[in-house]
Design an enzyme around this catalytic site. Sequence first.
Site, PDB file in Angstrom:
ATOM      1  CG  ASP A 203     -10.826   6.510  -3.195  1.00 38.21           C
ATOM      2  OD1 ASP A 203     -10.859   6.798  -4.412  1.00 38.21           O
ATOM      3  OD2 ASP A 203      -9.817   6.071  -2.626  1.00 38.21           O
TER       4      ASP A 203
ATOM      5  N   GLY B 173       2.782   1.151   3.453  1.00 39.36           N
ATOM      6  CA  GLY B 173       3.471  -0.057   3.900  1.00 39.36           C
ATOM      7  C   GLY B 173       2.914  -1.295   3.226  1.00 39.36           C
TER       8      GLY B 173
ATOM      9  N   GLY C 257       0.808  -1.195   0.000  1.00 48.44           N
ATOM     10  CA  GLY C 257       0.000   0.000   0.000  1.00 48.44           C
ATOM     11  C   GLY C 257       0.846   1.251   0.000  1.00 48.44           C
ATOM     12  N   GLY C 258       0.180   2.384   0.108  1.00 53.33           N
ATOM     13  CA  GLY C 258       0.891   3.653   0.066  1.00 53.33           C
ATOM     14  C   GLY C 258       1.726   3.913   1.309  1.00 53.33           C
TER      15      GLY C 258
ATOM     16  CE  LYS D 102      -4.698  -0.334   4.978  1.00 56.57           C
ATOM     17  NZ  LYS D 102      -5.786   0.639   4.659  1.00 56.57           N
TER      18      LYS D 102
END
Length: 483
Positions: A272, A161, A158-159, A178
């Site tokens: 989103d 990690g 992900g952005g 996450k």
Amino acid sequence: MNLGPRRNIKEMLPIHQNFIEPHNYQQLFKSPVSTRQRQQRPSKLPSFKMSSGQQAPVPVSPPVSPQWRTRNMSRVEQRMLSVSPPQVPQVPQSPKYQIQMQIFNEQILQKALKRKINESVAKKQAVQTPEKLLHQQSLIREDLNKGSFKFLFVLGKGGFGKVWRVELCKTRKQYAMKEMSKAKILSKKSVHSVINERILLSKLRHSFIANIHFAFQDRDHLYLVMDLLTGGDLRYHIGVNRRFTEWQTKFIIACLLLSLEYLQNNNIIHRDIKPENVVFDKKGYPRLTDFGIARVLKPENSQETSGTPGYMAPEVMCRQNHGIGVDHFALGVMIHEFMLGRRPYVGRSRKEIKEMMLTKQVTIKRQDGWSSESADICNQLLQRKQQSRLGFDGIQSIMKHPWFQNLNWQSLIDKTMPSPFGELAYSEDLDFKRQISSDHDSQDALIQENASALRRDSIQDMFKDYEYNDHGVTGSTNSTQNI
């Protein structure tokens, strides 16, 4: 000096050596004559004679068991006690004594009743109040850390990690975790976003969204433990299938409508919705994920313009106040993409997409293999004006569109309807990685600077109260444990 007469030593032996316990001392020493005289003596106590004139039988208490007396005796003494004593006739007790026993028994009953009432009050006080639940959760949170999980392998990146597949050591249940770097969060100025996601997810629980289970942190990272969805995200399946059939598209949009209905009932807009944020479970049902920029609906939100440009509504692009229609517009973009293989508005930058969007209203015609209702609902969802867009008066107007006429909503809610994608199981050979954003070398220096700043307590206070544990938390009736 005269010490007095000498005594025989045998007279000084302990008395208990020749002791035989008699039964009913009182009966031996009571005088029958005096008892009769007491019974004939006038008394102020109520009479115990029956209406016929006969004397009522007086209950006699049973003799006390002498077993407790024989615990420390020798075998000879116990054998001597085993000899049956002579039978002594039992004398009836006086009415005064009987009333005293009744009063004594009533006192015992009152004490027992009072003890039972106190126990019931204590049980009621032991019921879990919200304050006690929070206290217990805080105790659990102190024990929950990175070492409480077994890290199996990486699911994606992900952005902030990596996304891990983990197993809780105590229960052996698997989750998706996450792992987000605090330094990267600070460098991208996304502290409010990650905190907001944790707060919203802790209030939501539904079978068509990815639910949160735990959240904790250490000095360098934040950890968000959620449902393990093993079917891969929608972007991966678009890359494999290129296009979807009408039934597959209808199935995906209907599941997303159920999740959006739940969010809108809680006054939340996602903002989103895109294929990267739709992940399949093992039964082939899609779920909505990534609530980083989701917000509680409020009248003034023109300055909140976050989102993905290709799926962003015109009112967000133009910095206007927006509502639930932004999520409906994103559904229209996805239908267009599934039907034609491309988005309605494309461009190399946000500015180009905005210019195309303001230049012309996109409309599509019926496609081969698709019904006319599918093109109609797509055109109505892609309307640039909020008032003209389908769903402006509520999401029920979308669910009542003729395109969903033959859909059994109840079987979809119960997840008894077979998925057109079949059962999806994760394999380590398949790539289900979800690239949310890429890291740039230009941010390395900033990330290093923020990593050193994490030593300060003022920076760590920005992530306070991030911990969460769903132990003892009651979710919605639409929550699910079978994923």
